[in-house]
Design a protein around this motif. Structure first.
Motif, mmCIF file in Angstrom:
data_model
loop_
_atom_site.group_PDB
_atom_site.id
_atom_site.type_symbol
_atom_site.label_atom_id
_atom_site.label_comp_id
_atom_site.label_asym_id
_atom_site.label_seq_id
_atom_site.Cartn_x
_atom_site.Cartn_y
_atom_site.Cartn_z
ATOM 1 N N LYS A 1 0.858 -1.189 0.000
ATOM 2 C CA LYS A 1 0.000 0.000 0.000
ATOM 3 C C LYS A 1 0.893 1.238 0.000
ATOM 4 O O LYS A 1 1.113 1.875 1.036
ATOM 5 C CB LYS A 1 -0.905 -0.009 1.226
ATOM 6 C CG LYS A 1 -1.815 -1.218 1.286
ATOM 7 C CD LYS A 1 -2.592 -1.251 2.569
ATOM 8 C CE LYS A 1 -3.449 -2.506 2.592
ATOM 9 N NZ LYS A 1 -4.257 -2.583 3.788
ATOM 10 N N PRO A 2 1.448 1.594 -1.165
ATOM 11 C CA PRO A 2 2.417 2.696 -1.199
ATOM 12 C C PRO A 2 1.835 4.041 -0.788
ATOM 13 O O PRO A 2 2.583 4.935 -0.404
ATOM 14 C CB PRO A 2 2.892 2.710 -2.654
ATOM 15 C CG PRO A 2 1.891 1.945 -3.419
ATOM 16 C CD PRO A 2 1.248 0.993 -2.468
ATOM 17 N N GLY A 3 0.522 4.186 -0.821
ATOM 18 C CA GLY A 3 -0.082 5.438 -0.361
ATOM 19 C C GLY A 3 0.185 5.680 1.114
ATOM 20 O O GLY A 3 0.480 6.801 1.532
ATOM 21 N N ILE A 4 0.110 4.625 1.907
ATOM 22 C CA ILE A 4 0.370 4.743 3.344
ATOM 23 C C ILE A 4 1.835 5.097 3.589
ATOM 24 O O ILE A 4 2.149 5.977 4.393
ATOM 25 C CB ILE A 4 -0.012 3.444 4.068
ATOM 26 C CG1 ILE A 4 -1.519 3.238 4.006
ATOM 27 C CG2 ILE A 4 0.475 3.448 5.508
ATOM 28 C CD1 ILE A 4 -1.979 1.908 4.542
ATOM 29 N N SER A 5 2.732 4.410 2.888
ATOM 30 C CA SER A 5 4.161 4.704 3.064
ATOM 31 C C SER A 5 4.491 6.113 2.603
ATOM 32 O O SER A 5 5.300 6.801 3.234
ATOM 33 C CB SER A 5 5.000 3.690 2.293
ATOM 34 O OG SER A 5 4.901 2.422 2.875
ATOM 35 N N GLY A 6 3.877 6.550 1.513
ATOM 36 C CA GLY A 6 4.115 7.912 1.036
ATOM 37 C C GLY A 6 3.691 8.955 2.053
ATOM 38 O O GLY A 6 4.410 9.919 2.324
ATOM 39 N N ILE A 7 2.512 8.749 2.641
ATOM 40 C CA ILE A 7 2.033 9.668 3.681
ATOM 41 C C ILE A 7 2.949 9.607 4.900
ATOM 42 O O ILE A 7 3.305 10.639 5.483
ATOM 43 C CB ILE A 7 0.580 9.337 4.074
ATOM 44 C CG1 ILE A 7 -0.366 9.686 2.931
ATOM 45 C CG2 ILE A 7 0.168 10.069 5.344
ATOM 46 C CD1 ILE A 7 -1.779 9.184 3.116
ATOM 47 N N GLY A 8 3.354 8.406 5.297
ATOM 48 C CA GLY A 8 4.220 8.250 6.466
ATOM 49 C C GLY A 8 5.560 8.943 6.289
ATOM 50 O O GLY A 8 6.027 9.661 7.180
ATOM 51 N N ALA B 1 13.957 11.584 3.518
ATOM 52 C CA ALA B 1 12.576 11.124 3.693
ATOM 53 C C ALA B 1 11.656 11.720 2.632
ATOM 54 O O ALA B 1 10.727 11.053 2.174
ATOM 55 C CB ALA B 1 12.071 11.483 5.086
ATOM 56 N N LEU B 2 11.909 12.940 2.209
ATOM 57 C CA LEU B 2 11.074 13.566 1.192
ATOM 58 C C LEU B 2 11.253 12.885 -0.168
ATOM 59 O O LEU B 2 10.283 12.684 -0.898
ATOM 60 C CB LEU B 2 11.398 15.060 1.089
ATOM 61 C CG LEU B 2 10.425 15.907 0.298
ATOM 62 C CD1 LEU B 2 9.015 15.797 0.862
ATOM 63 C CD2 LEU B 2 10.881 17.352 0.290
ATOM 64 N N ILE B 3 12.471 12.510 -0.506
ATOM 65 C CA ILE B 3 12.727 11.784 -1.758
ATOM 66 C C ILE B 3 12.003 10.443 -1.746
ATOM 67 O O ILE B 3 11.392 10.039 -2.740
ATOM 68 C CB ILE B 3 14.242 11.618 -1.987
ATOM 69 C CG1 ILE B 3 14.857 12.976 -2.326
ATOM 70 C CG2 ILE B 3 14.527 10.596 -3.084
ATOM 71 C CD1 ILE B 3 16.366 12.998 -2.311
ATOM 72 N N VAL B 4 12.049 9.747 -0.619
ATOM 73 C CA VAL B 4 11.343 8.466 -0.507
ATOM 74 C C VAL B 4 9.836 8.678 -0.607
ATOM 75 O O VAL B 4 9.133 7.904 -1.266
ATOM 76 C CB VAL B 4 11.727 7.743 0.806
ATOM 77 C CG1 VAL B 4 10.872 6.517 1.019
ATOM 78 C CG2 VAL B 4 13.196 7.373 0.789
ATOM 79 N N ALA B 5 9.318 9.723 0.024
ATOM 80 C CA ALA B 5 7.887 10.009 -0.058
ATOM 81 C C ALA B 5 7.471 10.269 -1.503
ATOM 82 O O ALA B 5 6.438 9.767 -1.962
ATOM 83 C CB ALA B 5 7.532 11.210 0.822
ATOM 84 N N ILE B 6 8.266 11.027 -2.237
ATOM 85 C CA ILE B 6 7.961 11.302 -3.641
ATOM 86 C C ILE B 6 7.997 10.013 -4.461
ATOM 87 O O ILE B 6 7.143 9.790 -5.321
ATOM 88 C CB ILE B 6 8.929 12.365 -4.204
ATOM 89 C CG1 ILE B 6 8.640 13.723 -3.556
ATOM 90 C CG2 ILE B 6 8.845 12.457 -5.718
ATOM 91 C CD1 ILE B 6 9.695 14.772 -3.816
#
Length: 142
Positions: free
Chosen positions: A85-92, A118-123
């Protein structure tokens, strides 16, 4: 129907999505390893004065080690919960990057260094999420 952010993308098998999700996962694991290294460094630095007898363990030492361990554990939590669920990881990871910006206090020169990983990973996770949702939508409507 569940919220699409929390929906699983396990069945999406397009090469573009798989490449994006694995890049996101590898980057996330690298950032978590970076924070575990920071925790290990801090715990070793706090042990040296105690081992030589120059200092006694105190709550401040324990708190310093704990505050370096907590971010690493939070990142691993986001990686595990959002594996499919990459949406959850992106938000986290985005939330983590936002909170990290406040940890530097008034030292604004450190904000890019602290926030960027962390911002690069979120993107990367948000990109994988968008590509996965698109593929899932196209598959269900074809």
């Amino acid at each position: 129907m569940t919220n699409p952010i929390f929906s699983s993308l396990r069945e999406v098998r397009s090469p573009r999505y798989l490449a994006a999700i694995w890049v996101s996962r590898i980057l996330a694991l690298a950032v978590a390893a970076l924070y575990f290294t920071a925790w290990w460094d801090e715990s070793q630095a706090r042990q040296e004065p105690m081992l030589s007898g120059a200092s006694n363990p105190s709550l401040i030492y324990t708190w310093a080690v704990f505050t370096h361990l907590l971010p690493a554990v939070a990142l691993v939590f986001f990686i595990v919960v959002g594996w499919n669920k990459p949406g959850i990881s992106g938000i986290g990871f985005a939330l983590f990057a936002f909170l990290q910006a406040f940890t530097v206090g008034g030292e604004f020169a450190y904000i890019p260094i602290v926030v960027a990983p962390a911002l690069i990973v979120a993107i990367a996770y948000v990109t994988a999420y968008r590509w996965g949702i698109r593929e899932k939508y196209l598959k269900s409507n074809s």
